[in-house]
Motif scaffolding. Structure first.
Motif, PDB file in Angstrom:
ATOM      1  N   GLU A  61       0.823  -1.209   0.000  1.00  0.00           N
ATOM      2  CA  GLU A  61       0.000   0.000   0.000  1.00  0.00           C
ATOM      3  C   GLU A  61       0.860   1.263   0.000  1.00  0.00           C
ATOM      4  O   GLU A  61       0.495   2.286  -0.596  1.00  0.00           O
ATOM      5  N   GLN A  78       2.138   1.613  -3.585  1.00  0.00           N
ATOM      6  CA  GLN A  78       1.081   2.103  -4.482  1.00  0.00           C
ATOM      7  C   GLN A  78       0.841   3.594  -4.279  1.00  0.00           C
ATOM      8  O   GLN A  78       0.668   4.344  -5.250  1.00  0.00           O
ATOM      9  N   ARG A  79       0.837   4.021  -3.018  1.00  0.00           N
ATOM     10  CA  ARG A  79       0.626   5.439  -2.719  1.00  0.00           C
ATOM     11  C   ARG A  79       1.727   6.294  -3.336  1.00  0.00           C
ATOM     12  O   ARG A  79       1.463   7.342  -3.922  1.00  0.00           O
ATOM     13  N   ARG A  80       2.970   5.829  -3.227  1.00  0.00           N
ATOM     14  CA  ARG A  80       4.087   6.586  -3.798  1.00  0.00           C
ATOM     15  C   ARG A  80       4.023   6.571  -5.327  1.00  0.00           C
ATOM     16  O   ARG A  80       4.276   7.587  -5.978  1.00  0.00           O
ATOM     17  N   ASP A 121       1.338   6.291  -7.188  1.00  0.00           N
ATOM     18  CA  ASP A 121       0.242   7.176  -7.595  1.00  0.00           C
ATOM     19  C   ASP A 121       0.679   8.639  -7.562  1.00  0.00           C
ATOM     20  O   ASP A 121       0.398   9.414  -8.481  1.00  0.00           O
ATOM     21  N   TYR A 122       1.356   9.016  -6.472  1.00  0.00           N
ATOM     22  CA  TYR A 122       1.831  10.398  -6.322  1.00  0.00           C
ATOM     23  C   TYR A 122       2.844  10.746  -7.410  1.00  0.00           C
ATOM     24  O   TYR A 122       2.756  11.809  -8.047  1.00  0.00           O
ATOM     25  N   TYR A 127       3.386   9.310 -10.361  1.00  0.00           N
ATOM     26  CA  TYR A 127       2.795   9.313 -11.701  1.00  0.00           C
ATOM     27  C   TYR A 127       2.036  10.613 -11.958  1.00  0.00           C
ATOM     28  O   TYR A 127       2.181  11.241 -13.013  1.00  0.00           O
ATOM     29  N   ARG A 128       1.235  11.020 -10.997  1.00  0.00           N
ATOM     30  CA  ARG A 128       0.456  12.255 -11.168  1.00  0.00           C
ATOM     31  C   ARG A 128       1.372  13.469 -11.265  1.00  0.00           C
ATOM     32  O   ARG A 128       1.130  14.380 -12.067  1.00  0.00           O
ATOM     33  N   PRO A 175      -4.090  10.581 -13.431  1.00  0.00           N
ATOM     34  CA  PRO A 175      -4.101   9.454 -12.494  1.00  0.00           C
ATOM     35  C   PRO A 175      -3.279   8.274 -12.993  1.00  0.00           C
ATOM     36  O   PRO A 175      -3.207   8.013 -14.196  1.00  0.00           O
ATOM     37  N   ASN A 176      -2.695   7.568 -12.051  1.00  0.00           N
ATOM     38  CA  ASN A 176      -1.897   6.382 -12.359  1.00  0.00           C
ATOM     39  C   ASN A 176      -2.801   5.222 -12.795  1.00  0.00           C
ATOM     40  O   ASN A 176      -3.698   4.818 -12.052  1.00  0.00           O
ATOM     41  N   PHE A 190      -1.867  -0.773 -11.196  1.00  0.00           N
ATOM     42  CA  PHE A 190      -2.150  -1.247  -9.842  1.00  0.00           C
ATOM     43  C   PHE A 190      -1.161  -2.352  -9.502  1.00  0.00           C
ATOM     44  O   PHE A 190      -1.160  -3.413 -10.138  1.00  0.00           O
TER      45      PHE A 190
END
Length: 199
Positions: free
Chosen positions: A19, A22-24, A26-27, A29-30, A36-37, A40
């Motif tokens: 998790e 994934q959070r990193r 997502d950040y 990529y954006r 949005p990334n 998954f």
């Protein structure tokens, strides 16, 4: 070319801190692509998962539209000496695949096992790890690292370590340190004397 990557610890087929990765991701990529990334990591790992009953590093390299996966059996580097080096204005706020600046610094100081990067007189990270200092009572991580690793963020979240502004001159105030990253947990990391750090 893949601009970014994630290194994920997989032990006996189970991914660690997914998790946080994934959070990193997502950040990052954006921030880099301004949208949005679409990837998954849980789906990628299910698709690519290894059945090896060993400690494995999964490297997920990705760009705006594609990703690739590579598995490596993980062998921890032996660190007995660390050299403090100034990095000037260097910025590594995202997990870029281009690490040439850091690699060049290591090569220039290859009589030591690793480097400890100093920015504006403040302690940041080693070449592959976040560093955590012990003063005899508590563990402290530099407040402003070059890169916020997932293990660092997990330990802060669990309140096992505290953030602190640490200047180069402050290193001598601590008795020991640990090195952590996505592959090296806090409990697995060796306690080392700060005397192993050379100025």
């Amino acid at each position: 070319m893949f601009q970014l990557f994630e290194s994920i610890r997989i032990f006996d087929g189970a991914p660690g801190l997914i998790e946080f990765h994934q959070r990193r991701m997502d950040y990052s990529y954006r921030l880099l692509y301004d949208k949005p990334n679409p990837f998954f990591l849980s789906d990628i790992i299910i698709k690519e998962n290894t059945k090896l009953k060993k400690l494995v590093k999964l490297k997920v390299s990705y760009s705006e539209e594609n990703y690739t996966c590579d598995f490596f059996l993980y062998n921890r580097r032996i660190i007995n000496s660390i050299k403090c080096v100034d990095v000037g204005k260097y910025n590594y706020n995202l997990k870029y695949t281009d690490r040439s600046f850091i690699n060049d610094l290591r090569d220039k100081n290859n009589c030591y096992d690793d480097i400890l990067m100093i920015k504006n007189d403040f302690v940041t990270d080693t070449s592959y790890c976040n560093i955590i200092f012990y003063d005899g009572d508590n563990w402290y991580v530099p407040l402003e690292p070059l890169f916020k690793g997932v293990q660092r963020e997990f330990l802060i979240h669990k309140k096992l370590i505290k953030e602190l502004r640490i200047r180069l001159k402050d290193i001598s105030k601590f008795e020991s340190f640990k090195l952590v990253n996505s592959m090296i947990t806090f409990s697995d990391s060796e306690v080392r004397s700060t005397k192993k750090i050379h100025f």
